[in-house]
Design a protein around this motif. Structure first.
Motif, PDB file in Angstrom:
ATOM      1  N   ALA A   1       0.821  -1.220   0.000  1.00  0.00           N
ATOM      2  CA  ALA A   1       0.000   0.000   0.000  1.00  0.00           C
ATOM      3  C   ALA A   1       0.849   1.262   0.000  1.00  0.00           C
ATOM      4  O   ALA A   1       0.394   2.326  -0.429  1.00  0.00           O
ATOM      5  CB  ALA A   1      -0.928   0.000   1.216  1.00  0.00           C
ATOM      6  N   THR A   2       2.084   1.161   0.466  1.00  0.00           N
ATOM      7  CA  THR A   2       2.953   2.349   0.570  1.00  0.00           C
ATOM      8  C   THR A   2       4.157   2.248  -0.361  1.00  0.00           C
ATOM      9  O   THR A   2       5.133   2.974  -0.166  1.00  0.00           O
ATOM     10  CB  THR A   2       3.455   2.504   2.014  1.00  0.00           C
ATOM     11  N   ARG A   3       4.116   1.381  -1.343  1.00  0.00           N
ATOM     12  CA  ARG A   3       5.284   1.111  -2.190  1.00  0.00           C
ATOM     13  C   ARG A   3       5.931   2.414  -2.688  1.00  0.00           C
ATOM     14  O   ARG A   3       5.277   3.280  -3.258  1.00  0.00           O
ATOM     15  CB  ARG A   3       4.889   0.260  -3.392  1.00  0.00           C
ATOM     16  N   GLY A   4       7.235   2.533  -2.462  1.00  0.00           N
ATOM     17  CA  GLY A   4       7.987   3.691  -2.941  1.00  0.00           C
ATOM     18  C   GLY A   4       7.830   4.942  -2.103  1.00  0.00           C
ATOM     19  O   GLY A   4       8.500   5.944  -2.364  1.00  0.00           O
ATOM     20  N   MET A   5       6.977   4.929  -1.079  1.00  0.00           N
ATOM     21  CA  MET A   5       6.749   6.141  -0.284  1.00  0.00           C
ATOM     22  C   MET A   5       7.864   6.344   0.741  1.00  0.00           C
ATOM     23  O   MET A   5       8.276   5.407   1.424  1.00  0.00           O
ATOM     24  CB  MET A   5       5.419   6.061   0.463  1.00  0.00           C
ATOM     25  N   VAL A   6       8.323   7.571   0.839  1.00  0.00           N
ATOM     26  CA  VAL A   6       9.332   7.946   1.828  1.00  0.00           C
ATOM     27  C   VAL A   6       8.902   9.240   2.506  1.00  0.00           C
ATOM     28  O   VAL A   6       8.062   9.979   1.996  1.00  0.00           O
ATOM     29  CB  VAL A   6      10.726   8.124   1.183  1.00  0.00           C
ATOM     30  N   LEU A   7       9.499   9.516   3.642  1.00  0.00           N
ATOM     31  CA  LEU A   7       9.217  10.747   4.373  1.00  0.00           C
ATOM     32  C   LEU A   7      10.347  11.733   4.113  1.00  0.00           C
ATOM     33  O   LEU A   7      11.528  11.373   4.200  1.00  0.00           O
ATOM     34  CB  LEU A   7       9.090  10.453   5.872  1.00  0.00           C
TER      35      LEU A   7
END
Length: 540
Positions: free
Chosen positions: A305-311
């Motif tokens: 669900a968060t693939r590739g997401m970064v902060l």
């Protein structure tokens, strides 16, 4: 050298509304995955009887490659392979020597020390033979004369802690393995399989075998032994992190928050083991990574669900620090380690409601801190057993722990015999101990910040106060350590995030709570790479 080697692969940059991100609204990121190098066995061969068993999965085969002279050797087998080490006697003794500029509990503090040495014109590298160390760079100070001249100049400037670590090696470990009755040996070995799955066991118990994706490399490290390195895609790596870092039964929003933070942490920290030619370790000095034995539908869903997401902060990956339990308040970076503060890592009262106002009741004040520790209800972590704790320890045990710690630091105070008194002399706004003074028979010395957790067995964090105990006898019998939290307390609380998720907070809101002023983004060209300390003299 820039650490982000995927920049030509990612073309999409998307910013999400932090309060509205859900799995259903997440766009699919079809960009190629980043490959990581994880040291899953960091010190193979440090004991002469070391063994590693590598086993293919059912119906698969192992392929082994190594270089023999100018020719590449390849062998394929469906049977398990056992790597063994034997001590090989050298024709003549070998001197292994390095100038150690400092010993540290954590990489963060070692990196700040490395930055300071570079500012003085000394080229350094960070290593972890046991504790983290800063070394004078070996390929620069490559002769005994250069190393001794460097040490003499450092000592003339009044710095007494650096020392020369010299070992005379009569034997070195040699790795070998047997296939079809024939034994082979080489210092470098690549192991792959058709299914990209290999079981690894470094014990005699079959149940301890771990299933690793990707491929394996056996290679020499900086300490005279070998490391087994798992080369694995980032998103697959996360499958082996989440079950061991936050568990598989945590609420979905907290699992998604952990996935984003674990992904960001990995990419931000690939510089840690440059000295050993890999990027991250597999234990709590980095993130716990235990292969695919513990994979679960819940954690896999959060990763997908968060693939590739970064902060990010100002288009740069954040320093995505997190810990088990904060004790009710998060901390500044500088509360725990030396170095510049990060604007998004600052004290946040770990509660969904306004239970304590730090601006009016600063926890640097000892009385306020004690009142805060005595509060037990209303926090995100209130129901966890490590939220509040108390441990009584005798002076005898405190003395033994402290002497051991000081010996590891090469401190002259390690020769003390008795402790006369201990007191917290400085706290941060988040209540963390910045300085703890110890009065002994040979003088007073001060422990700083996270050193306190190394120096004593009792405290689980640096958020505590001391209570002297006499137990009805003259003088001090020992001390009670009374505090809260488990770990450094900087950034996200894994237990606190789970409570916020139970209250209905989405993952993005949870991350904004623990890292104020940050943004969620998909990996892309516009995210600025984090520079290693050797890339930038300012050491961002």
């Amino acid at each position: 050298m820039k650490i982000f080697f995927w920049r030509s692969s990612y073309k999409i940059l998307t910013t999400f509304c932090l309060l509205g991100l859900t799995a259903a609204s997440t766009p699919v990121n079809n960009n190629p995955d980043v490959e990581l190098k994880i040291g899953i066995v960091q010190r193979f061969g440090s004991t002469p009887t070391a063994k590693l068993k590598l086993t293919p999965t059912k119906g698969d085969r192992l392929k082994l490659k190594w270089q023999q002279g100018h020719q590449q050797q390849t062998l394929v087998t469906a049977n398990p392979i056992q790597l063994e080490t034997v001590m090989e006697t050298l024709p003549q003794a070998k001197v292994q020597e390095v100038v150690v500029l400092g010993n540290y509990r954590t990489f963060e503090t070692a990196e700040d020390s490395a930055r300071n040495w570079r500012s003085q014109g000394i080229e350094v590298e960070i290593a972890q033979p046991e504790r983290w160390q800063v070394w004078a760079k070996r390929d620069v100070y490559s002769s005994p004369l250069l190393r001794r001249l460097l040490l003499q100049n450092i000592q003339k400037s009044g710095q007494k802690l650096p020392y020369l670590d010299t070992q005379i090696l009569q034997q070195v470990p040699q790795v070998s393995w047997e296939i079809n009755g024939k034994r082979y040996s080489n210092n470098y070995l690549e192991i792959t399989s058709n299914k990209n799955l290999i079981r690894v066991n470094n014990s005699e118990k079959p149940e301890n075998a771990r299933l690793y994706p990707g491929r394996l490399n056996l290679q020499p490290n900086a300490y005279g032994s070998y490391s087994l390195v798992n080369q694995v895609a980032l998103e697959t790596y996360l499958r082996g992190v989440l079950p061991y870092e936050i568990g598989t039964r945590a609420p979905q929003a907290s699992l998604e928050a952990q996935a984003i933070i674990a992904r960001t942490y990995a990419l931000r920290n690939v510089r840690r083991f440059e000295v050993d030619n890999y990027q991250l370790c597999a234990d709590t000095h980095c993130q716990v990574y235990d292969g695919l034995n513990g994979v679960a539908k819940t954690t896999d869903q959060a990763i997908a669900a968060t693939r590739g997401m970064v902060l990010t902060h100002n288009n740069e990956l954040v320093d995505a620090l997190y810990s088990s339990t904060t004790g009710g308040v998060t901390a500044y970076f500088s509360d725990v380690w030396n170095g510049e503060d990060r604007p998004y890592l600052r004290p946040v009262v770990d509660a969904a409601t306004n239970i304590w106002d730090i601006s009016k009741n600063n926890l640097a004040d000892e009385n306020n801190l004690r009142q805060f520790i005595n509060l037990k209800q209303g926090f995100n972590e209130s129901k966890w057993d490590v939220f509040r704790w108390s441990k009584q320890t005798s002076l005898e045990d405190i003395t033994k722990d402290l002497q051991k710690f000081l010996r590891a630091k090469k401190s002259p105070y390690s020769k003390f015999k008795t402790i006369e008194a201990m007191a917290v002399t400085k706290r941060s706004n988040s209540g963390r101990i910045l300085e703890l003074a110890v009065k002994t028979d040979i003088g007073v010395f001060t422990l700083h910040k996270d050193e306190v957790r190394s120096a004593f067995a009792a405290p689980r964090s640096t958020l505590f106060y001391l209570q002297p105990l006499n137990k009805g006898t003259p003088g001090i019998w020992g001390y009670a350590f009374i505090g809260g939290g488990l770990g450094h307390g900087v950034g996200l609380s894994q237990t606190g995030a789970q409570n916020l998720a139970k209250l209905g907070w989405p993952s993005a809101k949870i991350l904004q709570f623990y890292y104020p002023g940050t943004e969620l983004k998909i990996l892309g060209n516009e995210i600025q790479p984090f520079l290693t300390s050797s890339d930038s003299k300012t050491g961002r």
